[in-house]
Motif scaffolding. Structure first.
Motif, PDB file in Angstrom:
ATOM      1  N   VAL A 147       0.864  -1.182   0.000  1.00 44.52           N
ATOM      2  CA  VAL A 147       0.000   0.000   0.000  1.00 44.52           C
ATOM      3  C   VAL A 147       0.901   1.233   0.000  1.00 44.52           C
ATOM      4  O   VAL A 147       1.692   1.451   0.923  1.00 44.52           O
ATOM      5  N   VAL A 148       0.794   2.015  -1.040  1.00 41.45           N
ATOM      6  CA  VAL A 148       1.673   3.169  -1.225  1.00 41.45           C
ATOM      7  C   VAL A 148       1.355   4.237  -0.175  1.00 41.45           C
ATOM      8  O   VAL A 148       0.185   4.582   0.056  1.00 41.45           O
ATOM      9  N   THR A 149       2.410   4.763   0.460  1.00 44.23           N
ATOM     10  CA  THR A 149       2.258   5.852   1.421  1.00 44.23           C
ATOM     11  C   THR A 149       2.793   7.151   0.805  1.00 44.23           C
ATOM     12  O   THR A 149       3.459   7.134  -0.237  1.00 44.23           O
ATOM     13  N   GLU A 150       2.531   8.250   1.490  1.00 43.00           N
ATOM     14  CA  GLU A 150       3.046   9.540   1.019  1.00 43.00           C
ATOM     15  C   GLU A 150       4.577   9.517   0.982  1.00 43.00           C
ATOM     16  O   GLU A 150       5.198  10.084   0.082  1.00 43.00           O
ATOM     17  N   GLU A 151       5.194   8.839   1.978  1.00 43.27           N
ATOM     18  CA  GLU A 151       6.654   8.773   2.034  1.00 43.27           C
ATOM     19  C   GLU A 151       7.243   7.960   0.880  1.00 43.27           C
ATOM     20  O   GLU A 151       8.401   8.150   0.507  1.00 43.27           O
ATOM     21  N   ASP A 152       6.440   7.044   0.310  1.00 41.41           N
ATOM     22  CA  ASP A 152       6.931   6.207  -0.786  1.00 41.41           C
ATOM     23  C   ASP A 152       7.016   6.970  -2.108  1.00 41.41           C
ATOM     24  O   ASP A 152       7.804   6.605  -2.987  1.00 41.41           O
ATOM     25  N   ILE A 153       6.207   8.004  -2.241  1.00 38.94           N
ATOM     26  CA  ILE A 153       6.082   8.668  -3.544  1.00 38.94           C
ATOM     27  C   ILE A 153       7.411   9.234  -4.040  1.00 38.94           C
ATOM     28  O   ILE A 153       7.788   9.005  -5.201  1.00 38.94           O
ATOM     29  N   PRO A 154       8.197   9.970  -3.218  1.00 41.41           N
ATOM     30  CA  PRO A 154       9.493  10.449  -3.715  1.00 41.41           C
ATOM     31  C   PRO A 154      10.434   9.310  -4.124  1.00 41.41           C
ATOM     32  O   PRO A 154      11.198   9.437  -5.085  1.00 41.41           O
ATOM     33  N   VAL A 155      10.373   8.195  -3.396  1.00 45.07           N
ATOM     34  CA  VAL A 155      11.228   7.056  -3.732  1.00 45.07           C
ATOM     35  C   VAL A 155      10.809   6.475  -5.082  1.00 45.07           C
ATOM     36  O   VAL A 155      11.655   6.178  -5.933  1.00 45.07           O
ATOM     37  N   LEU A 156       9.521   6.329  -5.280  1.00 42.47           N
ATOM     38  CA  LEU A 156       9.019   5.791  -6.545  1.00 42.47           C
ATOM     39  C   LEU A 156       9.406   6.685  -7.718  1.00 42.47           C
ATOM     40  O   LEU A 156       9.814   6.209  -8.780  1.00 42.47           O
ATOM     41  N   LEU A 157       9.306   7.986  -7.501  1.00 42.39           N
ATOM     42  CA  LEU A 157       9.673   8.928  -8.562  1.00 42.39           C
ATOM     43  C   LEU A 157      11.170   8.838  -8.867  1.00 42.39           C
ATOM     44  O   LEU A 157      11.590   8.933 -10.026  1.00 42.39           O
ATOM     45  N   SER A 158      11.977   8.604  -7.825  1.00 43.32           N
ATOM     46  CA  SER A 158      13.423   8.490  -8.041  1.00 43.32           C
ATOM     47  C   SER A 158      13.781   7.219  -8.806  1.00 43.32           C
ATOM     48  O   SER A 158      14.854   7.113  -9.395  1.00 43.32           O
ATOM     49  N   LEU A 159      12.861   6.252  -8.790  1.00 39.45           N
ATOM     50  CA  LEU A 159      13.073   5.011  -9.541  1.00 39.45           C
ATOM     51  C   LEU A 159      12.555   5.132 -10.972  1.00 39.45           C
ATOM     52  O   LEU A 159      12.541   4.153 -11.715  1.00 39.45           O
ATOM     53  N   GLY A 160      12.118   6.317 -11.333  1.00 31.84           N
ATOM     54  CA  GLY A 160      11.630   6.529 -12.683  1.00 31.84           C
ATOM     55  C   GLY A 160      10.187   6.149 -12.895  1.00 31.84           C
ATOM     56  O   GLY A 160       9.740   5.995 -14.030  1.00 31.84           O
ATOM     57  N   LYS A 161       9.436   6.006 -11.814  1.00 25.38           N
ATOM     58  CA  LYS A 161       8.046   5.593 -11.913  1.00 25.38           C
ATOM     59  C   LYS A 161       7.126   6.805 -11.775  1.00 25.38           C
ATOM     60  O   LYS A 161       6.674   7.155 -10.685  1.00 25.38           O
ATOM     61  N   ASP A 162       6.855   7.476 -12.878  1.00 25.19           N
ATOM     62  CA  ASP A 162       5.914   8.589 -12.877  1.00 25.19           C
ATOM     63  C   ASP A 162       4.476   8.098 -12.888  1.00 25.19           C
ATOM     64  O   ASP A 162       3.550   8.844 -12.553  1.00 25.19           O
ATOM     65  N   HIS A 163       4.294   6.829 -13.318  1.00 24.65           N
ATOM     66  CA  HIS A 163       2.971   6.213 -13.333  1.00 24.65           C
ATOM     67  C   HIS A 163       3.072   4.821 -12.736  1.00 24.65           C
ATOM     68  O   HIS A 163       4.125   4.169 -12.803  1.00 24.65           O
ATOM     69  N   LEU A 164       1.982   4.361 -12.174  1.00 26.99           N
ATOM     70  CA  LEU A 164       1.950   3.041 -11.551  1.00 26.99           C
ATOM     71  C   LEU A 164       0.715   2.267 -11.990  1.00 26.99           C
ATOM     72  O   LEU A 164      -0.349   2.860 -12.239  1.00 26.99           O
ATOM     73  N   TYR A 165       0.892   0.942 -12.066  1.00 24.34           N
ATOM     74  CA  TYR A 165      -0.269   0.078 -12.222  1.00 24.34           C
ATOM     75  C   TYR A 165      -0.711  -0.358 -10.832  1.00 24.34           C
ATOM     76  O   TYR A 165       0.096  -0.890 -10.046  1.00 24.34           O
ATOM     77  N   VAL A 166      -1.979  -0.123 -10.521  1.00 26.34           N
ATOM     78  CA  VAL A 166      -2.525  -0.514  -9.225  1.00 26.34           C
ATOM     79  C   VAL A 166      -3.747  -1.389  -9.451  1.00 26.34           C
ATOM     80  O   VAL A 166      -4.326  -1.421 -10.540  1.00 26.34           O
ATOM     81  N   TRP A 167      -4.108  -2.085  -8.373  1.00 26.87           N
ATOM     82  CA  TRP A 167      -5.193  -3.052  -8.503  1.00 26.87           C
ATOM     83  C   TRP A 167      -6.537  -2.370  -8.765  1.00 26.87           C
ATOM     84  O   TRP A 167      -6.860  -1.356  -8.182  1.00 26.87           O
ATOM     85  N   GLU A 168      -7.274  -3.024  -9.656  1.00 29.94           N
ATOM     86  CA  GLU A 168      -8.652  -2.621  -9.937  1.00 29.94           C
ATOM     87  C   GLU A 168      -9.480  -3.895  -9.923  1.00 29.94           C
ATOM     88  O   GLU A 168      -9.051  -4.918 -10.460  1.00 29.94           O
ATOM     89  N   ALA A 169     -10.615  -3.859  -9.300  1.00 29.02           N
ATOM     90  CA  ALA A 169     -11.415  -5.070  -9.135  1.00 29.02           C
ATOM     91  C   ALA A 169     -11.699  -5.725 -10.480  1.00 29.02           C
ATOM     92  O   ALA A 169     -11.942  -5.077 -11.482  1.00 29.02           O
ATOM     93  N   GLY A 170     -11.694  -7.095 -10.509  1.00 28.97           N
ATOM     94  CA  GLY A 170     -12.009  -7.842 -11.723  1.00 28.97           C
ATOM     95  C   GLY A 170     -11.759  -9.322 -11.482  1.00 28.97           C
ATOM     96  O   GLY A 170     -10.674  -9.718 -11.052  1.00 28.97           O
ATOM     97  N   ASP A 171     -12.788 -10.153 -11.763  1.00 26.94           N
ATOM     98  CA  ASP A 171     -12.684 -11.582 -11.480  1.00 26.94           C
ATOM     99  C   ASP A 171     -12.176 -12.394 -12.660  1.00 26.94           C
ATOM    100  O   ASP A 171     -11.978 -13.601 -12.535  1.00 26.94           O
ATOM    101  N   ASP A 172     -11.953 -11.759 -13.801  1.00 28.54           N
ATOM    102  CA  ASP A 172     -11.568 -12.513 -14.995  1.00 28.54           C
ATOM    103  C   ASP A 172     -10.075 -12.423 -15.297  1.00 28.54           C
ATOM    104  O   ASP A 172      -9.617 -12.934 -16.313  1.00 28.54           O
ATOM    105  N   MET A 173      -9.307 -11.786 -14.405  1.00 25.92           N
ATOM    106  CA  MET A 173      -7.883 -11.596 -14.661  1.00 25.92           C
ATOM    107  C   MET A 173      -7.038 -12.236 -13.553  1.00 25.92           C
ATOM    108  O   MET A 173      -7.477 -12.389 -12.423  1.00 25.92           O
ATOM    109  N   LEU A 174      -5.814 -12.595 -13.917  1.00 27.11           N
ATOM    110  CA  LEU A 174      -4.849 -13.141 -12.962  1.00 27.11           C
ATOM    111  C   LEU A 174      -3.611 -12.267 -12.946  1.00 27.11           C
ATOM    112  O   LEU A 174      -3.131 -11.834 -13.996  1.00 27.11           O
ATOM    113  N   HIS A 175      -3.081 -12.035 -11.748  1.00 24.97           N
ATOM    114  CA  HIS A 175      -1.822 -11.327 -11.619  1.00 24.97           C
ATOM    115  C   HIS A 175      -0.682 -12.240 -12.078  1.00 24.97           C
ATOM    116  O   HIS A 175      -0.783 -13.464 -12.064  1.00 24.97           O
ATOM    117  N   GLU A 176       0.466 -11.659 -12.470  1.00 27.17           N
ATOM    118  CA  GLU A 176       1.594 -12.423 -12.975  1.00 27.17           C
ATOM    119  C   GLU A 176       2.090 -13.455 -11.971  1.00 27.17           C
ATOM    120  O   GLU A 176       2.508 -14.559 -12.350  1.00 27.17           O
TER     121      GLU A 176
END
Length: 342
Positions: free
Chosen positions: A36-65
């Protein structure tokens, strides 16, 4: 899953691992799937080059990797295989003991032809040691439709596509042929080589006979060794086309079923393999190259003999591709192309 801007990600649940790479220091997941992303995580994520993120969205027909990788792993894993922790959608298998690694090539290709998923392994019919990596699985996208994994589950229900056959120590009889050795003209330097190679598989020579180039005597010696309980008979010498070399005839006269006299392998072209009786006890005639070449046909066949894995004439014929040893100054066998044709 859905794509969001990282600056707005507080409270969102990551649906894949976020990898951090620091050259010479680390390459590992900085944030794991489900974090679960926190406010403190955001600068770290940006420093890793992640300006965008894929996050969970409800759906019963898909499987995570990660979940899809587990399904792929179930189609692969067999006895004697350790499963790694799923990491960045990938699972690896490693050997829990020394043995012969085998691959069902047809079903492996079938899975890899489905698209959006992959299983990669080392070559089949390869000797491996405890701890060696065997294979890895993953899907290509971050998520996949559940229905696309159904064929994999069907294949898994048929049984694993990989197997690891343990070695079984055997009573080995060696019959050394040749007038030059029998009459003491030269020293037997062949048997020590065989002894060393058998020792790699926990097997010792329990009976050793030295005979002249007389096919009747060799035939009787083979039968005698079998009567004494030998579980493998190895004849050294007398395998060429010279008139005094009569080992192939001697083995044939035992009544053993000849699989092949000759193999498309260098070194080792004059190799003979036969199986005796209902118990299919291997009887081999080894050419002289086994005595002085670092790796030969004997190194390719011996692991299968020790794992009680019957070798066919068709399999020996398939060794032509990859059957040419390059004689490298530093030998890395079996981590090379030698003998990877079957």
């Amino acid at each position: 899953m859905k794509l969001i801007e990282t600056k707005n990600a507080a409270g969102a649940v990551l649906c894949h691992d976020i990898t951090q790479i620091i050259r010479g220091v680390t390459k590992d997941a900085r944030f794991r799937k489900g974090h679960v992303v926190t406010e403190e995580d955001i600068p770290v994520l940006l420093s890793l080059g992640k300006d965008h993120l894929y996050v969970w969205e409800a759906g019963d027909d898909m499987l995570h990797e990660n979940d899809a990788a587990e399904i792929l792993c179930r189609a692969c894993k067999n006895d004697g295989m350790a499963q790694s922790e799923v990491k960045e959608g990938k699972i690896e298998l490693s050997a829990e003991y020394n043995g012969l690694f085998k691959v069902d090539k047809q079903r492996l290709c079938k899975i890899n032809s489905l698209g959006q998923m992959m299983i990669a392994s080392r070559h089949g019919n390869t000797p491996v040691k405890k701890g060696d990596k065997l294979a890895g699985t993953r899907i290509i996208p971050l998520v996949i439709e559940k229905e696309k994994m159904t064929p994999v589950e069907d294949i898994a229900d048929e049984g694993p596509i990989f197997s690891l056959l343990p070695y079984h120590p055997k009573k080995a009889a060696v019959i050394t042929t040749g007038n030059e050795v029998y009459h003491g003209r030269i020293k037997d330097t062949f048997t020590p080589v065989i002894n060393d190679k058998l020792a790699e598989y926990g097997t010792e020579i329990t009976e050793h006979t030295i005979l002249p180039d007389d096919h009747d005597q060799v035939t009787q010696a083979v039968l005698k060794a079998l009567d004494h309980g030998a579980q493998m008979v190895i004849c050294t010498g007398g395998m060429s086309v010279d008139p005094d070399d009569q080992t192939p005839l001697a083995i044939k006269n035992t009544g053993a079923d000849i699989v092949s006299y000759g193999a498309p392998v260098l070194p080792g072209a004059m190799f003979l393999l036969a199986y005796y009786g209902d118990q299919r006890i291997p009887v081999m005639g080894l050419p002289g190259c086994v005595m002085y070449s670092r790796r030969t046909i004997f190194d390719l066949v011996l692991p299968r003999i020790m794992a009680d894995d019957l070798v066919t004439a068709e399999e020996l014929a398939s060794l032509g591709e990859g059957g040419f040893c390059l004689g490298c100054e530093i030998c890395t066998y079996p981590n090379c192309g030698f003998g990877k044709g079957w």
